[in-house]
Design a protein around this motif. Structure first.
Motif, PDB file in Angstrom:
ATOM      1  N   SER A  41      11.794 -57.572 -46.420  1.00  0.00           N
ATOM      2  CA  SER A  41      11.825 -58.536 -45.328  1.00  0.00           C
ATOM      3  C   SER A  41      10.630 -59.456 -45.465  1.00  0.00           C
ATOM      4  O   SER A  41       9.746 -59.218 -46.290  1.00  0.00           O
ATOM      5  CB  SER A  41      11.684 -57.813 -43.987  1.00  0.00           C
ATOM      6  OG  SER A  41      12.873 -57.202 -43.606  1.00  0.00           O
ATOM      7  N   ALA A  42      10.578 -60.443 -44.605  1.00  0.00           N
ATOM      8  CA  ALA A  42       9.369 -61.268 -44.492  1.00  0.00           C
ATOM      9  C   ALA A  42       8.290 -60.451 -43.799  1.00  0.00           C
ATOM     10  O   ALA A  42       8.587 -59.500 -43.082  1.00  0.00           O
ATOM     11  CB  ALA A  42       9.685 -62.513 -43.680  1.00  0.00           C
ATOM     12  N   THR A  47       9.181 -64.712 -39.808  1.00  0.00           N
ATOM     13  CA  THR A  47      10.468 -65.373 -39.553  1.00  0.00           C
ATOM     14  C   THR A  47      10.463 -66.064 -38.185  1.00  0.00           C
ATOM     15  O   THR A  47      10.935 -67.195 -38.061  1.00  0.00           O
ATOM     16  CB  THR A  47      11.623 -64.358 -39.662  1.00  0.00           C
ATOM     17  OG1 THR A  47      11.495 -63.665 -40.906  1.00  0.00           O
ATOM     18  CG2 THR A  47      12.971 -65.056 -39.628  1.00  0.00           C
ATOM     19  N   GLU A  74      10.874 -64.229 -46.994  1.00  0.00           N
ATOM     20  CA  GLU A  74      11.245 -63.132 -47.891  1.00  0.00           C
ATOM     21  C   GLU A  74      10.847 -63.440 -49.341  1.00  0.00           C
ATOM     22  O   GLU A  74      10.533 -62.532 -50.109  1.00  0.00           O
ATOM     23  CB  GLU A  74      12.760 -62.875 -47.815  1.00  0.00           C
ATOM     24  CG  GLU A  74      13.210 -61.909 -46.722  1.00  0.00           C
ATOM     25  CD  GLU A  74      13.101 -62.435 -45.303  1.00  0.00           C
ATOM     26  OE1 GLU A  74      12.814 -63.627 -45.117  1.00  0.00           O
ATOM     27  OE2 GLU A  74      13.295 -61.646 -44.360  1.00  0.00           O
ATOM     28  N   PHE A 137      17.987 -60.858 -46.808  1.00  0.00           N
ATOM     29  CA  PHE A 137      18.351 -61.789 -45.738  1.00  0.00           C
ATOM     30  C   PHE A 137      18.933 -63.099 -46.248  1.00  0.00           C
ATOM     31  O   PHE A 137      19.244 -63.986 -45.465  1.00  0.00           O
ATOM     32  CB  PHE A 137      17.061 -61.986 -44.898  1.00  0.00           C
ATOM     33  CG  PHE A 137      17.024 -62.983 -43.786  1.00  0.00           C
ATOM     34  CD1 PHE A 137      17.938 -62.926 -42.730  1.00  0.00           C
ATOM     35  CD2 PHE A 137      16.033 -63.972 -43.758  1.00  0.00           C
ATOM     36  CE1 PHE A 137      17.833 -63.838 -41.670  1.00  0.00           C
ATOM     37  CE2 PHE A 137      15.935 -64.860 -42.697  1.00  0.00           C
ATOM     38  CZ  PHE A 137      16.837 -64.794 -41.657  1.00  0.00           C
ATOM     39  N   ARG A 151      19.534 -62.717 -38.017  1.00  0.00           N
ATOM     40  CA  ARG A 151      18.316 -61.945 -37.809  1.00  0.00           C
ATOM     41  C   ARG A 151      18.557 -60.452 -38.077  1.00  0.00           C
ATOM     42  O   ARG A 151      19.600 -59.908 -37.720  1.00  0.00           O
ATOM     43  CB  ARG A 151      17.777 -62.164 -36.393  1.00  0.00           C
ATOM     44  CG  ARG A 151      17.407 -63.613 -36.074  1.00  0.00           C
ATOM     45  CD  ARG A 151      16.411 -64.225 -37.069  1.00  0.00           C
ATOM     46  NE  ARG A 151      15.189 -63.470 -37.244  1.00  0.00           N
ATOM     47  CZ  ARG A 151      14.089 -63.637 -36.511  1.00  0.00           C
ATOM     48  NH1 ARG A 151      14.060 -64.527 -35.554  1.00  0.00           N
ATOM     49  NH2 ARG A 151      13.006 -62.919 -36.741  1.00  0.00           N
ATOM     50  N   GLY A 152      17.597 -59.847 -38.737  1.00  0.00           N
ATOM     51  CA  GLY A 152      17.744 -58.446 -39.114  1.00  0.00           C
ATOM     52  C   GLY A 152      18.582 -58.251 -40.373  1.00  0.00           C
ATOM     53  O   GLY A 152      18.928 -57.137 -40.738  1.00  0.00           O
ATOM     54  N   GLY A 153      18.909 -59.368 -41.050  1.00  0.00           N
ATOM     55  CA  GLY A 153      19.883 -59.338 -42.146  1.00  0.00           C
ATOM     56  C   GLY A 153      19.442 -58.612 -43.406  1.00  0.00           C
ATOM     57  O   GLY A 153      20.278 -58.302 -44.256  1.00  0.00           O
ATOM     58  N   SER A 154      18.162 -58.316 -43.525  1.00  0.00           N
ATOM     59  CA  SER A 154      17.731 -57.601 -44.739  1.00  0.00           C
ATOM     60  C   SER A 154      18.340 -56.205 -44.812  1.00  0.00           C
ATOM     61  O   SER A 154      18.533 -55.669 -45.907  1.00  0.00           O
ATOM     62  CB  SER A 154      16.206 -57.481 -44.778  1.00  0.00           C
ATOM     63  OG  SER A 154      15.645 -58.752 -44.905  1.00  0.00           O
ATOM     64  N   ASP A 155      18.622 -55.615 -43.671  1.00  0.00           N
ATOM     65  CA  ASP A 155      19.313 -54.322 -43.675  1.00  0.00           C
ATOM     66  C   ASP A 155      20.659 -54.460 -44.379  1.00  0.00           C
ATOM     67  O   ASP A 155      21.061 -53.603 -45.171  1.00  0.00           O
ATOM     68  CB  ASP A 155      19.575 -53.832 -42.239  1.00  0.00           C
ATOM     69  CG  ASP A 155      18.300 -53.507 -41.481  1.00  0.00           C
ATOM     70  OD1 ASP A 155      17.278 -53.232 -42.126  1.00  0.00           O
ATOM     71  OD2 ASP A 155      18.342 -53.543 -40.239  1.00  0.00           O
TER      72      ASP A 155
HETATM   73  N1  ASP Z   1      13.097 -61.552 -41.751  1.00  0.00           N
HETATM   74  C1  ASP Z   1      14.388 -61.600 -41.109  1.00  0.00           C
HETATM   75  C2  ASP Z   1      14.256 -61.378 -39.619  1.00  0.00           C
HETATM   76  O1  ASP Z   1      13.151 -61.211 -39.114  1.00  0.00           O
HETATM   77  C3  ASP Z   1      15.354 -60.643 -41.729  1.00  0.00           C
HETATM   78  C4  ASP Z   1      14.945 -59.191 -41.655  1.00  0.00           C
HETATM   79  O2  ASP Z   1      13.770 -58.878 -41.586  1.00  0.00           O
HETATM   80  O3  ASP Z   1      15.821 -58.346 -41.695  1.00  0.00           O
HETATM   81  O4  ASP Z   1      15.221 -61.392 -38.928  1.00  0.00           O
END
Ligand code: ASP
Ligand code: MG
Length: 411
Positions: A41-42, A47, A74, A137, A151-155
Motif C-alpha cells: 500500500s501507500a 492516499t 504505492e 491498488f 479505497r482499500g484496493g491493495s487487498d
Molecule cells: N492506498 C490505498 C488506500 O488507502 C489502497 C490501499 O491501501 O489498500 O485506499
C-alpha cells in the motif's frame, strides 16, 4: 518452488524503519524456500493526502487524472521496498500495475481486475528473482490509462495475484492481529478468531469490519485463496492471525461467529404509496440511479390500496434519496404524502454459518435486546445473518449484549 503473496498495508510501510522491519519478514519467507510476491500500500496517510490535493485542484475532477495522482503513493513504497530488499542481498524488483500487467476495466476510481497474466513475473522468477514487489491498488485500463481499484484496493490486488499465481497463501499484514468476534473498542470481551469462513468474513467486511476490502474477500471465496490476516507489529509465529478459509476447513461452527455494526445509518419511510405492481421498481430504480445504497427494505401492510415503504441507507445519502424521490414524484412516477427520515439509527448484525443448522438464533437475539430495553425498528435476515436497526445511542450496548448472549468470548 511455491509462491507466497504477502501484502503490507499503509501502517506497515509508514516509515523507512517499518519497511526495513517487514522486509526482514519477507526475507524469512524467501529463506523458507518461497518465491514471494509482495503487494504494498501507500505509506499511511499518503492516499488521503493525494485525494485531498485532487479535490482542491478540481472539484469535478477527471477520474483518469485522479487515478494518475492517487496511484502514485504505492509506486513510492514499491520502489523503496525493492531497494530495501536489494540492500539485504535479496534479488528483488518493483512492478507498477501496467508493467505486470494488471488488466482492469475502465471504471476509474473503482476499477475491476479483468486479468493478471503471469508471464512477465514467471520469466523474472525463472531468472532468479526472489521477490516481486507490486504496487497495490492499481492497474491499466483498456485505453491504456492507470486505473485504481477503490479505497482499500491493495487487498484485492493481493488476492488477485494469489489466485493468478496459485499461491499457497495470501498473508495480509495489517495493524490488527486478526479478525475479532466484534470490535474490541466496543466490547472488551472481543476474542480473536483462529479461523473464519469466507462467507462470514464477507458479511463482516461489508457490515463495516474494516479489516479487509469486501471485494478482496469475494475474490478469495471465488478462487478459494487461503487468506491470513495478521499484524506486522507482533512477533511472528505459524499460528499468528486469523485464517479466512473455506467453511469445510472449519471444524466447530458455533451458531454465531461475530457481531458487526454500522453506526451511520438512516431509516427512510415513504408514507402512503400506491400498493400496486411496479411500485417497488418505481421507488428503488430512481434511488439506485441516484447512487443511494439501499440496504434493508420493509413494506407495510396495505390499507385501501396504499402502503408505507421503509428502507435504510447511509445517513449521508438521505438528502440524495429525498431528491430522487421528490423528482420521481414531480415526474408522476410515484406518489406519496410524506418522506420521513430517522437519522439517529444504527445497524447491528449477528453473523454465522452455524445459523443454518442452529435453530432459535433470532429468538435469542431479540430476547437479549429486550432484556436491555432496546427497541427494534427494522429486522432483516439472510441464511447466515440477522440484522436489526435500532436507536444509535444504544448501539454499543446492543453489541455488548449480543456478544455476551452468544458467549462469543469463549472459543
Ligand atoms: N492506498 C490505498 C488506500 O488507502 C489502497 C490501499 O491501501 O489498500 O485506499
Ligand atoms: Mg486496508
Amino acid at each position: 518452488m511455491t509462491r507466497l503473496v504477502m501484502k503490507f498495508g499503509g501502517t506497515s510501510v509508514a516509515t523507512l524503519d517499518r519497511i526495513k522491519r517487514v522486509a526482514k519478514r519477507v526475507g524469512r519467507e524467501v529463506a523458507n524456500g518461497h518465491e514471494v510476491i509482495v503487494i504494498v500500500s501507500a505509506m499511511s496517510g499518503k492516499t488521503n493526502e493525494l485525494v485531498g490535493w485532487v479535490n482542491e485542484t478540481s472539484p469535478f475532477y477527471d477520474a483518469r487524472e485522479y487515478d494518475a495522482v492517487v496511484s502514485s503513493g504505492e509506486n513510492v513504497t514499491a520502489g523503496l521496498m525493492a531497494l530495501t530488499l536489494q540492500e539485504m542481498d535479496i534479488p528483488a524488483r518493483s512492478w507498477q500495475g501496467w508493467q505486470v500487467p494488471v488488466l482492469t476495466d475502465g471504471a476509474h476510481g473503482a476499477a475491476r481486475i479483468l486479468d493478471i497474466p503471469t508471464a512477465n513475473l514467471d520469466a523474472k522468477f525463472a531468472e532468479g528473482m526472489k521477490v516481486a514487489v507490486i504496487a497495490g491498488f492499481q492497474g491499466i485500463s483498456p485505453e491504456g490509462r492507470i486505473a485504481t481499484l477503490g479505497r482499500g484496493g491493495s487487498d484485492t490486488t493481493a488476492v488477485a495475484f494469489a489466485a493468478a499465481h496459485k499461491a499457497v497463501r495470501c498473508d495480509i499484514y495489517t495493524d490488527v492481529d486478526g479478525v475479532y468476534t466484534t470490535d474490541p473498542r466496543i466490547s472488551s470481551k472481543a476474542r480473536k478468531l483462529e479461523r473464519i469462513a469466507f462467507e462470514e468474513m464477507l458479511e463482516l467486511a461489508s457490515l463495516g469490519a474494516k479489516v479487509l476490502q469486501t471485494r478482496s474477500v469475494e475474490l478469495a471465496m471465488r478462487f478459494k485463496v487461503k487468506l491470513r490476516v495478521l499484524s506486522s507489529f507482533d512477533e511472528y509465529d505459524e499460528t499468528a492471525g486469523t485464517l479466512v478459509c473455506d467453511e469445510e476447513e472449519i471444524m466447530e461452527s458455533k451458531a454465531v461467529a461475530g457481531v458487526a455494526y454500522s453506526r451511520d445509518e438512516a431509516k427512510v419511510t415513504l408514507i402512503s404509496v400506491a400498493d400496486k405492481p411496479g411500485i417497488a421498481a418505481a421507488i428503488f430504480g430512481p434511488l439506485a440511479d441516484a447512487g443511494v445504497n439501499v440496504d434493508m427494505i420493509v413494506q407495510n401492510i396495505s390499507e385501501e390500496g396504499r402502503t408505507d415503504m421503509t428502507f435504510s441507507c447511509p445517513v449521508d445519502q438521505v438528502s440524495r434519496a429525498d431528491r430522487a424521490m421528490s423528482d420521481a414524484k414531480a415526474a408522476g412516477k410515484i406518489d406519496y404524502t410524506e418522506l420521513l427520515a430517522d437519522k439517529e439509527v444504527a445497524k447491528v448484525s449477528v453473523v454465522g454459518i452455524g445459523m443454518r443448522s442452529h435453530a432459535g438464533v433470532a429468538a435469542r437475539m431479540f430476547q437479549s435486546l429486550r432484556d436491555e430495553n432496546i427497541n427494534i425498528k427494522v429486522i432483516t435476515t439472510s441464511e447466515i445473518k440477522i440484522s436489526v436497526l435500532i436507536e444509535r445511542k444504544y448501539m454499543e450496548l446492543a453489541v455488548q449484549a449480543l456478544h455476551d448472549c452468544f458467549e462469543l468470548e469463549k472459543a
